[in-house]
Structures are given as structure tokens and as C-alpha cells.
Motif scaffolding. Structure first.
Motif, PDB file in Angstrom:
ATOM      1  N   GLN A 166      -1.717 -55.449  12.050  1.00 56.14           N
ATOM      2  CA  GLN A 166      -1.762 -55.276  13.503  1.00 56.14           C
ATOM      3  C   GLN A 166      -3.029 -54.593  13.991  1.00 56.14           C
ATOM      4  N   LEU A 167      -3.821 -54.058  13.068  1.00 51.94           N
ATOM      5  CA  LEU A 167      -5.026 -53.326  13.486  1.00 51.94           C
ATOM      6  C   LEU A 167      -6.246 -53.851  12.743  1.00 51.94           C
ATOM      7  N   PRO A 168      -7.389 -53.950  13.432  1.00 48.95           N
ATOM      8  CA  PRO A 168      -8.610 -54.488  12.813  1.00 48.95           C
ATOM      9  C   PRO A 168      -9.378 -53.416  12.045  1.00 48.95           C
ATOM     10  N   TYR A 169      -8.684 -52.674  11.192  1.00 42.17           N
ATOM     11  CA  TYR A 169      -9.333 -51.567  10.486  1.00 42.17           C
ATOM     12  C   TYR A 169     -10.305 -52.093   9.442  1.00 42.17           C
ATOM     13  N   GLU A 170     -11.226 -51.272   9.078  1.00 36.43           N
ATOM     14  CA  GLU A 170     -12.219 -51.607   8.065  1.00 36.43           C
ATOM     15  C   GLU A 170     -12.714 -50.317   7.439  1.00 36.43           C
ATOM     16  N   ASP A 171     -13.454 -50.441   6.367  1.00 35.83           N
ATOM     17  CA  ASP A 171     -14.018 -49.251   5.723  1.00 35.83           C
ATOM     18  C   ASP A 171     -14.955 -48.532   6.692  1.00 35.83           C
ATOM     19  N   VAL A 172     -14.908 -47.212   6.658  1.00 38.35           N
ATOM     20  CA  VAL A 172     -15.776 -46.418   7.524  1.00 38.35           C
ATOM     21  C   VAL A 172     -16.675 -45.542   6.658  1.00 38.35           C
ATOM     22  N   PRO A 173     -17.794 -45.080   7.215  1.00 40.29           N
ATOM     23  CA  PRO A 173     -18.710 -44.243   6.423  1.00 40.29           C
ATOM     24  C   PRO A 173     -18.026 -42.961   5.954  1.00 40.29           C
ATOM     25  N   HIS A 174     -18.339 -42.581   4.737  1.00 42.18           N
ATOM     26  CA  HIS A 174     -17.824 -41.331   4.170  1.00 42.18           C
ATOM     27  C   HIS A 174     -18.981 -40.560   3.559  1.00 42.18           C
ATOM     28  N   GLU A 175     -18.981 -39.270   3.789  1.00 42.33           N
ATOM     29  CA  GLU A 175     -19.962 -38.443   3.095  1.00 42.33           C
ATOM     30  C   GLU A 175     -19.581 -38.354   1.622  1.00 42.33           C
ATOM     31  N   GLU A 176     -20.573 -38.447   0.789  1.00 39.44           N
ATOM     32  CA  GLU A 176     -20.311 -38.350  -0.646  1.00 39.44           C
ATOM     33  C   GLU A 176     -19.792 -36.949  -0.975  1.00 39.44           C
ATOM     34  N   ILE A 177     -18.721 -36.903  -1.719  1.00 43.10           N
ATOM     35  CA  ILE A 177     -18.103 -35.629  -2.076  1.00 43.10           C
ATOM     36  C   ILE A 177     -18.592 -35.207  -3.452  1.00 43.10           C
ATOM     37  N   THR A 178     -19.160 -34.016  -3.526  1.00 39.75           N
ATOM     38  CA  THR A 178     -19.588 -33.460  -4.810  1.00 39.75           C
ATOM     39  C   THR A 178     -18.979 -32.081  -4.972  1.00 39.75           C
ATOM     40  N   LEU A 179     -18.663 -31.735  -6.185  1.00 44.09           N
ATOM     41  CA  LEU A 179     -18.071 -30.427  -6.473  1.00 44.09           C
ATOM     42  C   LEU A 179     -19.182 -29.385  -6.592  1.00 44.09           C
ATOM     43  N   PRO A 180     -19.192 -28.376  -5.714  1.00 47.32           N
ATOM     44  CA  PRO A 180     -20.266 -27.379  -5.781  1.00 47.32           C
ATOM     45  C   PRO A 180     -20.100 -26.466  -7.002  1.00 47.32           C
ATOM     46  N   GLU A 181     -21.201 -25.871  -7.404  1.00 50.36           N
ATOM     47  CA  GLU A 181     -21.163 -24.934  -8.520  1.00 50.36           C
ATOM     48  C   GLU A 181     -20.445 -23.656  -8.100  1.00 50.36           C
ATOM     49  N   ARG A 182     -19.645 -23.123  -8.996  1.00 49.31           N
ATOM     50  CA  ARG A 182     -18.961 -21.879  -8.728  1.00 49.31           C
ATOM     51  C   ARG A 182     -19.952 -20.722  -8.768  1.00 49.31           C
ATOM     52  N   VAL A 183     -19.837 -19.824  -7.790  1.00 47.37           N
ATOM     53  CA  VAL A 183     -20.693 -18.631  -7.780  1.00 47.37           C
ATOM     54  C   VAL A 183     -20.123 -17.634  -8.786  1.00 47.37           C
ATOM     55  N   PHE A 184     -20.952 -17.232  -9.722  1.00 47.26           N
ATOM     56  CA  PHE A 184     -20.503 -16.326 -10.774  1.00 47.26           C
ATOM     57  C   PHE A 184     -21.162 -14.966 -10.598  1.00 47.26           C
ATOM     58  N   ASN A 185     -20.336 -13.929 -10.472  1.00 53.77           N
ATOM     59  CA  ASN A 185     -20.839 -12.566 -10.330  1.00 53.77           C
ATOM     60  C   ASN A 185     -20.455 -11.790 -11.599  1.00 53.77           C
ATOM     61  N   PRO A 186     -21.420 -11.448 -12.423  1.00 49.74           N
ATOM     62  CA  PRO A 186     -21.107 -10.776 -13.702  1.00 49.74           C
ATOM     63  C   PRO A 186     -20.483  -9.393 -13.519  1.00 49.74           C
ATOM     64  N   ASP A 187     -20.631  -8.793 -12.333  1.00 50.90           N
ATOM     65  CA  ASP A 187     -20.083  -7.456 -12.109  1.00 50.90           C
ATOM     66  C   ASP A 187     -18.643  -7.481 -11.583  1.00 50.90           C
ATOM     67  N   TYR A 188     -18.121  -8.692 -11.291  1.00 50.27           N
ATOM     68  CA  TYR A 188     -16.775  -8.789 -10.726  1.00 50.27           C
ATOM     69  C   TYR A 188     -15.737  -8.727 -11.837  1.00 50.27           C
ATOM     70  N   GLU A 189     -14.729  -7.890 -11.643  1.00 51.91           N
ATOM     71  CA  GLU A 189     -13.610  -7.801 -12.577  1.00 51.91           C
ATOM     72  C   GLU A 189     -12.322  -8.168 -11.849  1.00 51.91           C
ATOM     73  N   ARG A 190     -11.645  -9.164 -12.363  1.00 49.20           N
ATOM     74  CA  ARG A 190     -10.419  -9.630 -11.723  1.00 49.20           C
ATOM     75  C   ARG A 190      -9.316  -8.597 -11.916  1.00 49.20           C
ATOM     76  N   GLN A 191      -8.637  -8.253 -10.825  1.00 54.29           N
ATOM     77  CA  GLN A 191      -7.577  -7.255 -10.898  1.00 54.29           C
ATOM     78  C   GLN A 191      -6.294  -7.872 -11.467  1.00 54.29           C
ATOM     79  N   VAL A 192      -5.553  -7.053 -12.162  1.00 55.17           N
ATOM     80  CA  VAL A 192      -4.257  -7.470 -12.696  1.00 55.17           C
ATOM     81  C   VAL A 192      -3.198  -7.218 -11.629  1.00 55.17           C
TER      82      VAL A 192
END
Length: 310
Positions: free
Chosen positions: A273-299
Motif C-alpha cells: 500500500q505504500l511506495p517505500y524504498e531504501d533511504v540513505p543511512h549513515e554508516e554505523i561504526t563502533l567507536p573506540e572505548r575511552v580507557f582511563n588507567p586511573d579509573y577503578e571500578r567500584q564493587v
């Protein structure tokens, strides 16, 4: 619109994804089957006798996944072009509307595609213009709204059950064609489906719900009255079609005795019922995780966690 090819083979890169999705969906289906209590032997015998073999499970799920992938394309097209789509689902109680709605929305973004299933009107709403409580739920640009029952309650359950008098019903029939033309003129695409099943099939589905404690909630007093007033509902349906089947928003009847075929046929038809078609999409990339050596995860305290029971 993209051509739908029921028998086309997925490319090799998509096969692993398709198999994983198929396996996951099959698991869900098995879960549903296991959760259903055993029906009485007599009901099971009658049900089997009255239902010829449907589409085999693998074929059904492959087609469903293919159609759902097209629905995702439709969703992207609606969002990108700020289109407005309303789909109305009406029909006999237990005819399969909910099952189709569930399969349509199963893989869509709930921020774009939403279901509207309004409860009985309040006393305040009863004093309003009849269509007023439906208007706030209409879509803005880039949205899809599926009405699980709609303003056609007036020509159906309200009429048959005596909640609306003859004058109110006649006013509805006078107003609804122009109301729907106004929606279409505003840029809304309005698609209306009526789900139809036979008297015998509805009786069987009601019996199965009565014997299934996980589905008894689906049987309201109004549903049960639809068995008593089958002929009155038939007459109401016939007049509804005669007076509201306008070219701007025609009715489409879905034969619902075979649930699997009804789902596939309805979704396939909606896509057409609808004349849909493919539409532009921005390419999805996984960004690098920011790593902080001084960060300690709390329990965190153990009482914050859900117990690992399984």
C-alpha cells in the motif's frame, strides 16, 4: 517500492543471520506451545479435524522474517520522509487481529510504530465529540499508528450492545467518511483491515481460550456476547462496509481462519500500500572505548543484584 520475492534465496552473507533469527523465533514459538496446557482430547480432536494442514513452520517463519525485514525498510522510509501512517484493525472477536499486530511491531522501533488500544470511554469522553478521544493518538510526521479497534466501535460493539442509540449511529455514519477524508487530506495514509472468520472457527477459538488459563484474560463479557449476537454483528458489519468503504480509505478483508496465512497475507498487503524504498543511512561504526588507567571500578553491594536463580 522494493519488489518482494517470496522464493528468493538470501545471499551467503545473510544466511548466518537468517538462521540465527529463525532459531530464536522458533524458540519463542516452542515456548508458547509448551506454555499451553493440554486441551481435552475431544477439543483437540475437533480442532484437528476442522483445520487442514497450514503452511509448514519453517516456510512460515522464513516468510515472516522476510516480510518483517521489509517492514523495517518501511519504517525507515516513514521516518526519513516524515510520512504518517494509520492502520485500523477491526473484525470479529478472536479473528487474529492481535496476532498480526504483534508480528508487525515485533521488530519495529516503538518510538516510531505504536499500538493504540483504547479502553471503554469515561463519562467525560462520552460527552465529547465522538472522534475527539482518537485524534490525540494520530501520528505526527515520521510515525506509524496501529489502532487495535478504532472509531468503528460505534458501528460495531456500541451499536450491537446498545451503548449507542440509533441517532448516534446514524450521525457516525454521516460523519466518518468526511472525518477519514480529512485525515487523508492532512497527509495521513489510512489503511483499514477487517478480520473475518467463520462462526465455527470463532466458537472453537473461544473454547480453547476458556480451557487455557493463560488466555482467559482475552475473553471479556463483550467477547462472549459476540457469540450470542453473531447475526447482529454480521448486519452491523454489512452496513459499515456499505457506508464507509470510500475510495480514499477502502476496506480490506483478511480471511483469518488460518492464522499463519492471515498474518503473512496482511503484512504483505500492507507493504504493497505504500511506495517505500531504501533511504540513505549513515554508516554505523563502533567507536573506540575511552580507557582511563586511573579509573577503578567500584564493587556494588550484592543486594542490588537480581538473585541468580537459574
Amino acid at each position: 517500492m522494493n519488489e518482494l520475492k517470496p522464493n528468493s534465496e538470501p545471499n551467503s552473507g545473510a544466511k548466518d543471520w537468517l538462521e540465527a533469527e529463525l532459531e530464536d523465533t522458533l524458540d519463542e514459538d516452542y515456548e508458547l506451545e509448551i506454555s499451553e496446557p493440554a486441551l481435552s482430547l475431544e477439543i483437540a480432536r475437533i480442532y484437528k479435524k476442522s483445520h487442514p494442514p497450514s503452511i509448514d513452520r519453517i516456510t512460515y517463519f522464513r516468510e515472516l522474517l522476510r516480510l518483517q525485514s521489509e517492514l523495517i525498510k518501511l519504517q525507515s522510509w516513514v521516518a526519513y520522509h516524515k510520512k504518517k501512517l494509520v492502520v485500523v484493525f477491526e473484525g470479529r472477536d478472536s479473528a487474529g487481529k492481535g496476532g498480526v499486530i504483534k508480528r508487525i511491531t515485533q521488530r519495529l522501533n516503538p518510538r516510531i510504530a505504536r499500538v493504540v488500544a483504547l479502553p471503554a470511554p469515561t463519562e467525560r469522553e462520552k460527552s465529547q465529540w465522538y472522534f475527539q478521544r482518537y485524534v490525540p493518538h494520530l501520528p505526527a510526521g515520521g510515525e506509524i499508528v496501529l489502532f487495535d479497534r478504532s472509531w468503528y466501535n460505534r458501528s460495531g460493539v456500541e451499536r450491537v450492545m446498545g451503548f449507542a442509540n440509533p441517532e448516534q449511529v446514524e450521525e457516525f455514519f454521516h460523519d466518518v467518511p468526511e472525518f477519514e477524508r480529512m485525515l487523508v487530506r492532512s497527509g495521513i495514509t489510512l489503511v483499514k483491515y477487517w478480520f473475518s472468520i467463520t462462526d465455527e472457527e470463532q466458537q472453537m477459538r473461544f473454547l480453547m481460550r476458556i480451557h487455557d488459563p493463560m488466555k482467559q484474560w482475552k475473553l471479556s463479557p463483550m467477547d462472549l456476547q459476540s457469540r450470542v449476537r453473531w447475526e447482529q454483528y454480521t448486519k452491523a458489519k454489512e452496513e459499515t462496509f456499505a457506508r464507509t468503504n470510500i475510495k480514499e480509505a477502502p476496506w480490506f478483508i483478511v480471511e483469518g481462519n488460518d492464522k499463519k496465512r492471515a498474518r503473512l497475507n496482511c503484512i504483505d498487503h500492507l507493504l504493497q500500500q505504500l511506495p517505500y524504498e531504501d533511504v540513505p543511512h549513515e554508516e554505523i561504526t563502533l567507536p573506540e572505548r575511552v580507557f582511563n588507567p586511573d579509573y577503578e571500578r567500584q564493587v556494588l553491594p550484592r543486594e542490588l543484584y537480581v538473585p541468580a536463580k537459574y
